[in-house]
Design a protein around this motif. Sequence first.
Motif, PDB file in Angstrom:
ATOM      1  N   VAL A  24       0.838  -1.203   0.000  1.00 24.81           N
ATOM      2  CA  VAL A  24       0.000   0.000   0.000  1.00 24.81           C
ATOM      3  C   VAL A  24       0.873   1.253   0.000  1.00 24.81           C
ATOM      4  O   VAL A  24       0.583   2.233  -0.711  1.00 24.81           O
ATOM      5  N   LEU A  25       1.960   1.226   0.762  1.00 26.53           N
ATOM      6  CA  LEU A  25       2.836   2.398   0.827  1.00 26.53           C
ATOM      7  C   LEU A  25       3.483   2.671  -0.532  1.00 26.53           C
ATOM      8  O   LEU A  25       3.553   3.825  -0.977  1.00 26.53           O
ATOM      9  N   VAL A  26       3.926   1.599  -1.203  1.00 24.42           N
ATOM     10  CA  VAL A  26       4.539   1.774  -2.528  1.00 24.42           C
ATOM     11  C   VAL A  26       3.513   2.350  -3.501  1.00 24.42           C
ATOM     12  O   VAL A  26       3.792   3.298  -4.238  1.00 24.42           O
ATOM     13  N   ILE A  59       6.235  15.833  -1.155  1.00 23.42           N
ATOM     14  CA  ILE A  59       4.775  15.678  -1.164  1.00 23.42           C
ATOM     15  C   ILE A  59       4.365  14.245  -0.805  1.00 23.42           C
ATOM     16  O   ILE A  59       3.654  14.020   0.177  1.00 23.42           O
ATOM     17  N   ARG A  60       4.828  13.274  -1.618  1.00 21.36           N
ATOM     18  CA  ARG A  60       4.348  11.894  -1.424  1.00 21.36           C
ATOM     19  C   ARG A  60       4.862  11.280  -0.123  1.00 21.36           C
ATOM     20  O   ARG A  60       4.081  10.747   0.661  1.00 21.36           O
ATOM     21  N   LEU A  61       6.197  11.334   0.053  1.00 18.58           N
ATOM     22  CA  LEU A  61       6.776  10.662   1.217  1.00 18.58           C
ATOM     23  C   LEU A  61       6.267  11.257   2.539  1.00 18.58           C
ATOM     24  O   LEU A  61       5.872  10.499   3.445  1.00 18.58           O
ATOM     25  N   PRO A  62       6.244  12.594   2.676  1.00 21.06           N
ATOM     26  CA  PRO A  62       5.703  13.136   3.934  1.00 21.06           C
ATOM     27  C   PRO A  62       4.267  12.691   4.189  1.00 21.06           C
ATOM     28  O   PRO A  62       3.892  12.363   5.314  1.00 21.06           O
ATOM     29  N   LEU A  68       0.912   7.016   8.243  1.00 22.59           N
ATOM     30  CA  LEU A  68       1.304   5.944   9.160  1.00 22.59           C
ATOM     31  C   LEU A  68       1.190   6.403  10.613  1.00 22.59           C
ATOM     32  O   LEU A  68       0.588   5.724  11.454  1.00 22.59           O
ATOM     33  N   VAL A  69       1.764   7.578  10.894  1.00 27.26           N
ATOM     34  CA  VAL A  69       1.745   8.085  12.278  1.00 27.26           C
ATOM     35  C   VAL A  69       0.309   8.329  12.725  1.00 27.26           C
ATOM     36  O   VAL A  69      -0.076   7.993  13.856  1.00 27.26           O
ATOM     37  N   VAL A 289      -4.802   0.837   7.677  1.00 23.63           N
ATOM     38  CA  VAL A 289      -6.125   1.386   7.367  1.00 23.63           C
ATOM     39  C   VAL A 289      -6.013   2.843   6.894  1.00 23.63           C
ATOM     40  O   VAL A 289      -6.610   3.233   5.880  1.00 23.63           O
ATOM     41  N   VAL A 290      -5.242   3.649   7.613  1.00 20.98           N
ATOM     42  CA  VAL A 290      -5.175   5.069   7.235  1.00 20.98           C
ATOM     43  C   VAL A 290      -4.389   5.263   5.938  1.00 20.98           C
ATOM     44  O   VAL A 290      -4.798   6.044   5.071  1.00 20.98           O
ATOM     45  N   SER A 291      -3.281   4.532   5.770  1.00 18.04           N
ATOM     46  CA  SER A 291      -2.523   4.707   4.529  1.00 18.04           C
ATOM     47  C   SER A 291      -3.342   4.231   3.333  1.00 18.04           C
ATOM     48  O   SER A 291      -3.344   4.853   2.260  1.00 18.04           O
ATOM     49  N   CYS A 292      -4.084   3.140   3.536  1.00 19.13           N
ATOM     50  CA  CYS A 292      -4.947   2.613   2.471  1.00 19.13           C
ATOM     51  C   CYS A 292      -6.072   3.617   2.177  1.00 19.13           C
ATOM     52  O   CYS A 292      -6.338   3.942   1.004  1.00 19.13           O
ATOM     53  N   GLY A 293      -6.712   4.105   3.230  1.00 17.14           N
ATOM     54  CA  GLY A 293      -7.818   5.053   3.062  1.00 17.14           C
ATOM     55  C   GLY A 293      -7.359   6.322   2.373  1.00 17.14           C
ATOM     56  O   GLY A 293      -8.053   6.849   1.490  1.00 17.14           O
ATOM     57  N   ASP A 294      -6.183   6.800   2.743  1.00 20.69           N
ATOM     58  CA  ASP A 294      -5.691   8.040   2.132  1.00 20.69           C
ATOM     59  C   ASP A 294      -5.353   7.838   0.656  1.00 20.69           C
ATOM     60  O   ASP A 294      -5.625   8.702  -0.177  1.00 20.69           O
TER      61      ASP A 294
END
Lengths: 333, 260
Positions: A24-26, A59-62, A68-69, A289-294
């Motif tokens: 998901v992060l990638v 933009i993307r990495l932050p 995640l946080v 959940v949050v990284s996926c939702g975003d």
Amino acid sequence: MVMIDSARRRWRLAAGLIVLLGAVLVLSIRLGSVPIHWSELLALLGGQKTAHALVFMQIRLPRVVLSLVTGVNLALAGLLLQTVLKNPLADPGIMGISAGAAFGATVVMLLFPAAAAVIPLAAFGGGMAAFLLILAFSWRQQLAPIVLILAGVAVNTVISGGQSVLTTLFSDRLQGVVLWLNGDLSGKTWGQIGLVFAYSVPAYLLIVLLLGKLNVLSLNDTAAASLGVPVRFYRLVIAAAGVYLAAVTVAQVGLISFVGLIVPHIARLLVGGNHRVLVPFTILVGALVVSCGDTIARTIVAPVELPVGTIMAILGGPFFLFLLLRQKGGSRA
Amino acid sequence: MTVALMRGDHLHFRFSGAAQWALADVSVALPQGQMTAFVGPNGSGKSTLLHCLTGTWTPVQGVVTYATAPLSEWSATQRAQHIALVQQAHTAAPLLTVQEIVRLGRTPFRRLWQAWTPQDERAVQDALQVTGLADLAGRSYTALSGGQQQRVWLALALAQEPAVIFLDEPTTFLDIHYQLALLQTLQQLQRSRGLTVGIILHDLNQVLQFADQVYCLQAGRVVAAGPPAAVLQPALVQAVFGVRAETIQTPQQHAALVFY
């Protein structure tokens, strides 16, 4: 019941979740209004300067790191509150912490728009003030879980009423408020993310320190007290840690519902209630959940970005119901 | 003469805002290695007395003594290292396995992040064995029957390796088989390990069968105390419970009450 009862199965489940989170992060880094192709992503990860290096780094990495946080903090906040208040519905939302933070931020945005820099501070102050109010009302009742919850619901109602008055009176200035109220992970700097993380670290350390006590506190108060545990003290400290994590996070990203309420339940359905296992899984599921939702929120109807909280509520609610149905059917993962 | 391991002397307790004493000048003594039963109608002060004796509630007047020291001088952790409590029912069913719950019995002996010791493991395994839960150690608590669940709480208390164990109506939700099994387990522990037992029971025949002495409470006062066969006479049952009874002898030469 979806209960993974052996250590081996838990490790397999954790590995699966980590792989899923990585994927998901990638995807989250690659997708967006400016797509980053696989070759370029590999080059960027190798430290090369490519055409989209700025988009990647600033933009993307932050945004990915903040997601995640945010997921970790809100999920942990919900878990801590649900454990010490012995109520499956306890989360920063129902306890009025989010409403307090929203009210603080809204006051600044509507009444002092020139002081936008202090919005996170006002939100944090509002959240903590709501918690102090709840404590004040519950103190004489010895911080009994049901009194804390009811005081939270009452404080939530009053603050939400105040919020309605404000937004009605200043309906012409609501655009920024609406965005903030729906949660927004965009446009955050590394400095802001570092701030959220740095403020969160003391709460993380406290959770690690008190991990062994969380299981005892999930027993009823008399049972916990008969084991020599000062229940009121730990309830206060752990609830404060949960509220603090939620306030620190909401102050930066606005209101994101669902995570604190549902993620701990999903984690419990997966691995049971032993907090030594449950806390790490709550962290993993919250981040996922949050990284996926975003990622979905900013790509599903691109270039328009949907509020991340809305996406998670729409997708997470049915997923949670699915897990509940499996539990009733007695199937095992 | 048997030495009293625990005493409560002239205990008074009143709930905040209540006009009546929940306990009024109650004195009890629990002899070491014996089973002391507390009986009485609902609201007579039995559970309040148990909370005062375990130190979870503090009496308004009076002193609770463990060995030779007043309990009030002990920290909560020190109390939990000697005295255990098994409640009637647990409203919150934890999503833990049997073993995970029983391990919580070692809480009074462990500092934050202290490593699990062989002594901890021995105590937990022993508690699981004694209560017949060893084969269910990995099972989820919520998947157990009512009788098995009650044994889990007994095992948790035994993992504390207490000198005194108090049980608040532990047989209430159990069928007759599990009631007797629980009381027999307690009797074995009392005889083999010198465990001192304080237990609230509603079944007077179980008191006659298992207890060494009984305190009968009514309206916050002790109205009778002594050996069960001497105390639980039809006249007392009539006066305290408002029930007519007759004493008979069982084939095992126990006194038993027949109610009508």
